[in-house]
Design a protein around this motif. Structure first.
Motif, PDB file in Angstrom:
ATOM      1  N   ARG A 391     -14.907 -38.410 -29.787  1.00  0.00           N
ATOM      2  CA  ARG A 391     -14.230 -39.107 -28.690  1.00  0.00           C
ATOM      3  C   ARG A 391     -12.730 -39.283 -28.919  1.00  0.00           C
ATOM      4  NH1 ARG A 391     -17.663 -41.039 -25.009  1.00  0.00           N
ATOM      5  NH2 ARG A 391     -19.871 -41.071 -25.521  1.00  0.00           N
ATOM      6  N   THR A 392     -12.181 -38.589 -29.887  1.00  0.00           N
ATOM      7  CA  THR A 392     -10.745 -38.681 -30.163  1.00  0.00           C
ATOM      8  C   THR A 392     -10.148 -37.280 -30.220  1.00  0.00           C
ATOM      9  OG1 THR A 392     -11.222 -38.749 -32.530  1.00  0.00           O
ATOM     10  CG2 THR A 392     -10.918 -40.861 -31.412  1.00  0.00           C
ATOM     11  N   PRO A 393      -8.843 -37.133 -29.917  1.00  0.00           N
ATOM     12  CA  PRO A 393      -8.212 -35.812 -29.974  1.00  0.00           C
ATOM     13  C   PRO A 393      -8.159 -35.278 -31.400  1.00  0.00           C
ATOM     14  CG  PRO A 393      -6.894 -37.354 -28.677  1.00  0.00           C
ATOM     15  CD  PRO A 393      -7.931 -38.159 -29.382  1.00  0.00           C
ATOM     16  N   ASN A 394      -7.976 -33.969 -31.522  1.00  0.00           N
ATOM     17  CA  ASN A 394      -7.849 -33.307 -32.818  1.00  0.00           C
ATOM     18  C   ASN A 394      -6.528 -32.545 -32.861  1.00  0.00           C
ATOM     19  OD1 ASN A 394     -10.637 -33.548 -34.303  1.00  0.00           O
ATOM     20  ND2 ASN A 394     -11.127 -33.146 -32.163  1.00  0.00           N
ATOM     21  N   TYR A 395      -5.920 -32.530 -34.051  1.00  0.00           N
ATOM     22  CA  TYR A 395      -4.595 -31.927 -34.193  1.00  0.00           C
ATOM     23  C   TYR A 395      -4.566 -30.995 -35.399  1.00  0.00           C
ATOM     24  CZ  TYR A 395      -3.322 -35.939 -31.249  1.00  0.00           C
ATOM     25  OH  TYR A 395      -3.265 -36.873 -30.253  1.00  0.00           O
ATOM     26  N   LEU A 396      -3.921 -29.841 -35.216  1.00  0.00           N
ATOM     27  CA  LEU A 396      -3.722 -28.871 -36.284  1.00  0.00           C
ATOM     28  C   LEU A 396      -2.238 -28.525 -36.349  1.00  0.00           C
ATOM     29  CD1 LEU A 396      -4.522 -26.664 -38.353  1.00  0.00           C
ATOM     30  CD2 LEU A 396      -5.082 -25.173 -36.404  1.00  0.00           C
ATOM     31  N   GLU A 397      -1.674 -28.607 -37.546  1.00  0.00           N
ATOM     32  CA  GLU A 397      -0.271 -28.243 -37.764  1.00  0.00           C
ATOM     33  C   GLU A 397      -0.199 -26.973 -38.603  1.00  0.00           C
ATOM     34  OE1 GLU A 397       1.521 -32.823 -37.906  1.00  0.00           O
ATOM     35  OE2 GLU A 397       1.668 -31.511 -39.670  1.00  0.00           O
ATOM     36  N   ILE A 398       0.620 -26.028 -38.171  1.00  0.00           N
ATOM     37  CA  ILE A 398       0.889 -24.798 -38.910  1.00  0.00           C
ATOM     38  C   ILE A 398       2.348 -24.845 -39.345  1.00  0.00           C
ATOM     39  CG2 ILE A 398       0.829 -22.279 -38.873  1.00  0.00           C
ATOM     40  CD1 ILE A 398      -1.905 -23.554 -38.413  1.00  0.00           C
ATOM     41  N   TRP A 399       2.573 -24.940 -40.654  1.00  0.00           N
ATOM     42  CA  TRP A 399       3.930 -25.055 -41.195  1.00  0.00           C
ATOM     43  C   TRP A 399       4.355 -23.713 -41.792  1.00  0.00           C
ATOM     44  CZ3 TRP A 399       7.162 -29.237 -40.799  1.00  0.00           C
ATOM     45  CH2 TRP A 399       6.585 -30.431 -40.347  1.00  0.00           C
ATOM     46  N   LEU A 400       5.366 -23.099 -41.193  1.00  0.00           N
ATOM     47  CA  LEU A 400       5.920 -21.882 -41.752  1.00  0.00           C
ATOM     48  C   LEU A 400       6.786 -22.224 -42.961  1.00  0.00           C
ATOM     49  CD1 LEU A 400       4.866 -20.823 -39.041  1.00  0.00           C
ATOM     50  CD2 LEU A 400       6.965 -19.477 -38.831  1.00  0.00           C
ATOM     51  N   PRO A 401       6.945 -21.318 -43.911  1.00  0.00           N
ATOM     52  CA  PRO A 401       7.798 -21.606 -45.071  1.00  0.00           C
ATOM     53  C   PRO A 401       9.259 -21.739 -44.664  1.00  0.00           C
ATOM     54  CG  PRO A 401       7.128 -19.305 -45.066  1.00  0.00           C
ATOM     55  CD  PRO A 401       6.345 -19.978 -43.977  1.00  0.00           C
ATOM     56  N   PRO A 501       4.123 -19.054 -48.594  1.00  0.00           N
ATOM     57  CA  PRO A 501       2.851 -19.214 -47.877  1.00  0.00           C
ATOM     58  C   PRO A 501       2.993 -20.073 -46.632  1.00  0.00           C
ATOM     59  CG  PRO A 501       2.892 -20.604 -49.824  1.00  0.00           C
ATOM     60  CD  PRO A 501       4.135 -19.770 -49.877  1.00  0.00           C
ATOM     61  N   ILE A 502       2.054 -19.896 -45.707  1.00  0.00           N
ATOM     62  CA  ILE A 502       1.960 -20.709 -44.498  1.00  0.00           C
ATOM     63  C   ILE A 502       0.968 -21.839 -44.771  1.00  0.00           C
ATOM     64  CG2 ILE A 502       1.277 -20.746 -42.070  1.00  0.00           C
ATOM     65  CD1 ILE A 502       1.995 -17.764 -41.954  1.00  0.00           C
ATOM     66  N   ALA A 503       1.393 -23.081 -44.556  1.00  0.00           N
ATOM     67  CA  ALA A 503       0.526 -24.240 -44.784  1.00  0.00           C
ATOM     68  C   ALA A 503      -0.123 -24.661 -43.476  1.00  0.00           C
ATOM     69  CB  ALA A 503       1.325 -25.400 -45.367  1.00  0.00           C
ATOM     70  N   CYS A 504      -1.435 -24.845 -43.509  1.00  0.00           N
ATOM     71  CA  CYS A 504      -2.199 -25.262 -42.330  1.00  0.00           C
ATOM     72  C   CYS A 504      -2.814 -26.620 -42.628  1.00  0.00           C
ATOM     73  CB  CYS A 504      -3.293 -24.251 -42.003  1.00  0.00           C
ATOM     74  SG  CYS A 504      -2.714 -22.538 -41.848  1.00  0.00           S
ATOM     75  N   ARG A 505      -2.509 -27.616 -41.806  1.00  0.00           N
ATOM     76  CA  ARG A 505      -2.968 -28.980 -42.083  1.00  0.00           C
ATOM     77  C   ARG A 505      -3.575 -29.604 -40.834  1.00  0.00           C
ATOM     78  NH1 ARG A 505      -1.333 -30.687 -47.045  1.00  0.00           N
ATOM     79  NH2 ARG A 505       0.382 -29.532 -48.025  1.00  0.00           N
ATOM     80  N   ILE A 506      -4.813 -30.070 -40.980  1.00  0.00           N
ATOM     81  CA  ILE A 506      -5.492 -30.804 -39.916  1.00  0.00           C
ATOM     82  C   ILE A 506      -5.209 -32.285 -40.099  1.00  0.00           C
ATOM     83  CG2 ILE A 506      -7.740 -31.414 -38.948  1.00  0.00           C
ATOM     84  CD1 ILE A 506      -8.775 -28.702 -39.923  1.00  0.00           C
ATOM     85  N   GLN A 507      -4.877 -32.960 -39.009  1.00  0.00           N
ATOM     86  CA  GLN A 507      -4.651 -34.394 -39.097  1.00  0.00           C
ATOM     87  C   GLN A 507      -5.979 -35.130 -39.283  1.00  0.00           C
ATOM     88  OE1 GLN A 507      -2.090 -36.119 -39.532  1.00  0.00           O
ATOM     89  NE2 GLN A 507      -0.332 -35.495 -38.321  1.00  0.00           N
ATOM     90  N   ARG A 508      -5.924 -36.185 -40.096  1.00  0.00           N
ATOM     91  CA  ARG A 508      -7.109 -36.997 -40.335  1.00  0.00           C
ATOM     92  C   ARG A 508      -7.561 -37.637 -39.029  1.00  0.00           C
ATOM     93  NH1 ARG A 508      -7.784 -42.170 -43.162  1.00  0.00           N
ATOM     94  NH2 ARG A 508      -5.545 -42.404 -42.902  1.00  0.00           N
ATOM     95  N   ASP A 509      -8.874 -37.613 -38.790  1.00  0.00           N
ATOM     96  CA  ASP A 509      -9.430 -38.117 -37.533  1.00  0.00           C
ATOM     97  C   ASP A 509     -10.755 -38.812 -37.853  1.00  0.00           C
ATOM     98  OD1 ASP A 509     -10.012 -38.569 -34.843  1.00  0.00           O
ATOM     99  OD2 ASP A 509     -10.991 -36.622 -34.627  1.00  0.00           O
ATOM    100  N   ILE A 510     -10.667 -40.020 -38.357  1.00  0.00           N
ATOM    101  CA  ILE A 510     -11.853 -40.748 -38.790  1.00  0.00           C
ATOM    102  C   ILE A 510     -11.887 -42.115 -38.120  1.00  0.00           C
ATOM    103  CG2 ILE A 510     -11.886 -39.597 -41.036  1.00  0.00           C
ATOM    104  CD1 ILE A 510     -10.681 -42.187 -42.211  1.00  0.00           C
ATOM    105  N   ASN A 511     -12.995 -42.821 -38.298  1.00  0.00           N
ATOM    106  CA  ASN A 511     -13.077 -44.213 -37.863  1.00  0.00           C
ATOM    107  C   ASN A 511     -12.535 -45.079 -38.990  1.00  0.00           C
ATOM    108  OD1 ASN A 511     -14.481 -43.881 -35.300  1.00  0.00           O
ATOM    109  ND2 ASN A 511     -16.234 -43.243 -36.517  1.00  0.00           N
ATOM    110  N   PRO A 512     -11.341 -45.644 -38.847  1.00  0.00           N
ATOM    111  CA  PRO A 512     -10.821 -46.489 -39.917  1.00  0.00           C
ATOM    112  C   PRO A 512     -11.737 -47.686 -40.167  1.00  0.00           C
ATOM    113  CG  PRO A 512      -9.119 -45.977 -38.304  1.00  0.00           C
ATOM    114  CD  PRO A 512     -10.417 -45.558 -37.709  1.00  0.00           C
TER     115      PRO A 512
END
Length: 684
Positions: A391-401, A501-512
């Motif tokens: 029930r919450t959005p999801n986010y993915l970040e792709i960081w180029l070097p 390298p290219i860094a791929c990071r998913i944002q934390r999406d939990i029930n605090p």
């Protein structure tokens, strides 16, 4: 169908635009005209900013600043639209920004969440605190040091926060999410309420032991920002504050009293805790640091001292970000701590994070591609799995070097059914800033943003941010993203991977802890990921998912002590305790410095800490519980009457509490791995 719209920052554009109905942070104060933000401006502009009718500034620390001429400011902006900032949308907010901020570059500010009008103190004046402190801020015991905690659910009436005389040691408390008090005529904070030691003690005395009635009367969590956490048996904040500065009435033998340790606390609004991406934190967190530094200096002067040692525990963080110390909030905190260290010892303690096994970090490198019999031209398909009933959005970040441009890179996003919902050909990535994802004429279910961010060396660093709507609808009219395996296909990477390298990071999406928002964590679902977390050997060259490099994204600068967690009686790291990169060019940045116990032993999980009511305790796991133990030990170094310790290093501060790791002492870890995950020593 792809729609391109006006530019704001990726996260701000989502919560104020296509994702406003699915984002808690964007919908909690939709009718408000107040937008929070953080801005980096020349110091010469401060007078102009404070005179601007549409801009409001909270308490700002007036201490020594560095010589670069810039200052990071937390601000509230009153938008011109009478509809409310969320209803008005991104274009209206952007127009207000252009009007008020006068041509600032996007990299110099970051928009946060809306702030409810009910929390604003219209008559706020920062100098009024002098009178209030003189009347009710002086403590009977002259403090030797100050412990400050920024957290949620602060149980400020708890008996463990009292001194030997039975009076509260909590000198200043800022309830950021509370409604503005109608009873106060001289407001000393911009939003919420401030309670001084005398106010807290008077409330405790009048409640006559009924803490339920006390918290209800204070209204610390009423209003739009309410979280109701102090109505629970325990909160994250009650545990952390009790561990960092609590004084149990039945102390163990040899444990000294803490009468000369003054306390300052800031209770963050519920949305800053609920939104685990860190989006809404900038204004409130940066304001909290300014408030703590200001009140610490005022308390020192009130007792005839020039300054006092200060230890701040901030057990928060996020999994995204650049992880090189250049996040805007991270950079602002770093500058403040560095500046106060010129005046008095100042220590910031933060947790390493709990994402070692969460599969939120992946890395694309030339070595990884070749190990999989791939090449830079064929690229790699990032496997991102969204769980059902989220029930919450999801986010993915792709960081180029650093130094890499989008160049000739091709990007395609496939949904779980295999349909291409986004296809950006070479050259088009430069022009596209924000792209809505939708099928036909339906409402957008996602957004892709292409941004330029600052880097440590000053060269531009590009990132791609993908936001997807929840997989479960709260309303039939809302859009939803499909659950299952999404694939982000990145091809033609030759020029990019030549820079790193290219860094791929998913944002934390939990029930605090203490909140049930229906979050389900997305993760990288790569068949090549494996290994036994109990034997965490370095991943092979073909691995995309990485365990090392998962450290807290808000704790990668050089003015923070980062604390991991270990299992008592074994000295083994807790399975979740995050780690830095194994081989880092600068271990002072983005490193774990030490560990403290976050699990009692292999059979008994968590460590005991204070609940929300006097006499109550509960167990809590995580590196958030390890950090305040180190913060407490640091503060204790200043309480023995000898002033500042002669050795200001971490082992010198922790003194008898410190034990160094000896090479080869941790089974299944080589020395580099042990250092990346456990630091140089542990707290006993």
């Amino acid at each position: 169908m792809i729609r391109e719209t006006f530019e704001l920052g990726a996260y701000a554009r989502w919560i104020y635009g296509s994702g406003r109905q699915q984002s808690f942070a964007g919908s909690c104060a939709a009718a408000s005209r107040l937008v929070s933000l953080m801005a980096r401006r020349p110091r010469a502009d401060i007078a102009r900013i404070m005179a601007a009718p549409a801009l409001l500034t909270p308490t700002l620390w007036q201490g020594e600043r560095d010589g670069d001429g810039f200052v990071d400011l937390p601000l509230l902006m009153r938008t011109a639209s009478h509809q409310g900032c969320v209803t008005a949308g991104p274009a209206a907010i952007a127009a207000d920004l252009r009007s008020v901020l006068g041509g600032w570059r996007q990299a110099e500010f970051r928009i946060n969440t809306p702030v409810p009008e009910s929390s604003l103190n219209a008559g706020f004046c920062p100098t009024r605190i002098e009178k209030r402190l003189c009347l009710g801020g002086r403590r009977r015991a002259r403090p030797a040091a100050i412990m400050a905690v920024i957290d949620d659910g602060i149980a400020f009436a708890h008996r463990d926060l009292q001194g030997s005389d039975g009076r509260s040691r909590l000198a200043c408390l800022w309830l950021q999410g509370a409604d503005a008090s109608c009873e106060e005529t001289e407001h000393t904070v911009l939003v919420g309420r401030e309670l001084l030691g005398a106010d807290i003690q008077a409330s405790i005395d009048s409640a006559a032991g009924d803490e339920d009635r006390l918290y209800a009367a204070i209204g610390s969590e009423r209003g739009v920002f309410s979280g109701g956490t102090t109505r629970r048996f325990g909160t994250h904040g009650s545990h952390v504050l009790g561990t960092a500065g609590g004084q149990p009435q039945s102390r163990k033998g040899g444990e000294r009293a803490l009468d000369d340790l003054a306390l300052i606390a800031v209770q963050l609004p519920a949305p800053t805790t609920i939104d685990t991406t860190g989006l809404g934190k900038d204004f409130f967190v940066l304001s909290a640091f300014h408030y703590i530094f200001d009140r610490a200096d005022r308390l020192a002067r009130l007792h005839g001292l020039a300054s006092l040692p200060l230890v701040i525990n901030f057990s928060y963080g996020f999994s995204g970000g650049p992880h090189d110390g250049t996040d805007l909030l991270e950079r602002a905190i770093n500058a403040l701590v560095k500046d106060r260290n010129k005046l008095a010892p100042t220590h910031l303690v933060m947790p390493a994070g709990n994402d070692f096994e969460s599969r939120l970090f992946g890395e694309i490198s030339t070595e990884m591609l070749r190990a999989r019999s791939l090449n830079e031209t064929a690229g790699f398909a990032v496997p991102w799995r969204l769980q059902p009933a989220d029930r919450t959005p999801n986010y993915l970040e792709i960081w180029l070097p650093e130094g890499a441009d989008f160049g000739k890179m091709n990007l395609a996003l496939r949904d779980p059914a295999g349909r291409i919902v986004l296809d950006q050909r070479p050259g088009s990535l430069r022009a596209s800033r924000h792209v809505d994802l939708a099928i036909g004429t339906s409402a957008p279910f996602g957004q892709v943003s292409f941004e330029i961010c600052p880097s440590r060396t000053g060269t531009a660093r590009r990132r791609i941010v993908i936001a997807l709507a929840p997989t479960a609808k709260d309303h039939p009219a809302h859009a939803a993203a499909a659950s299952g395996l999404w694939r982000l296909e990145l091809t033609k990477l030759t020029g990019i991977l030549a820079c790193g390298p290219i860094a791929c990071r998913i944002q934390r999406d939990i029930n605090p802890f203490g909140y049930a928002v229906g979050a389900r964590q997305s993760y990288f679902d790569d068949p090549a990921h494996g290994g036994d977390p109990r034997r965490p050997s370095r991943t092979g060259p073909g691995a995309f998912v990485q365990r090392y490099g998962t450290i807290n994204g808000l704790a990668t600068h050089d003015e923070v002590t980062v604390v991991g967690g270990y299992v008592g009686e074994t000295l083994r790291p807790a399975f979740y305790s995050s780690a830095a990169e194994v081989a880092m060019p600068e271990m002072a940045l983005a490193g774990v410095h030490c560990v403290a116990r976050s699990e009692t032993n292999p059979a008994v999980l968590g460590v005991i800490g204070a609940g929300t009511r006097s006499g109550s305790v509960f167990r809590l796991s995580g590196t958030s519980t390890a950090a305040p133990q180190v913060a407490r030990a640091m503060a204790s170094a200043y309480l023995d009457g000898g002033g500042a310790p002669k050795d200001g290093s971490l082992p010198g501060l922790l003194n008898s509490h410190w034990r160094p790791f000896v090479g080869g002492s941790i089974p299944d870890y080589d020395d580099d791995q042990a250092r990346a995950r456990l630091g140089a020593g542990y707290l006993v």
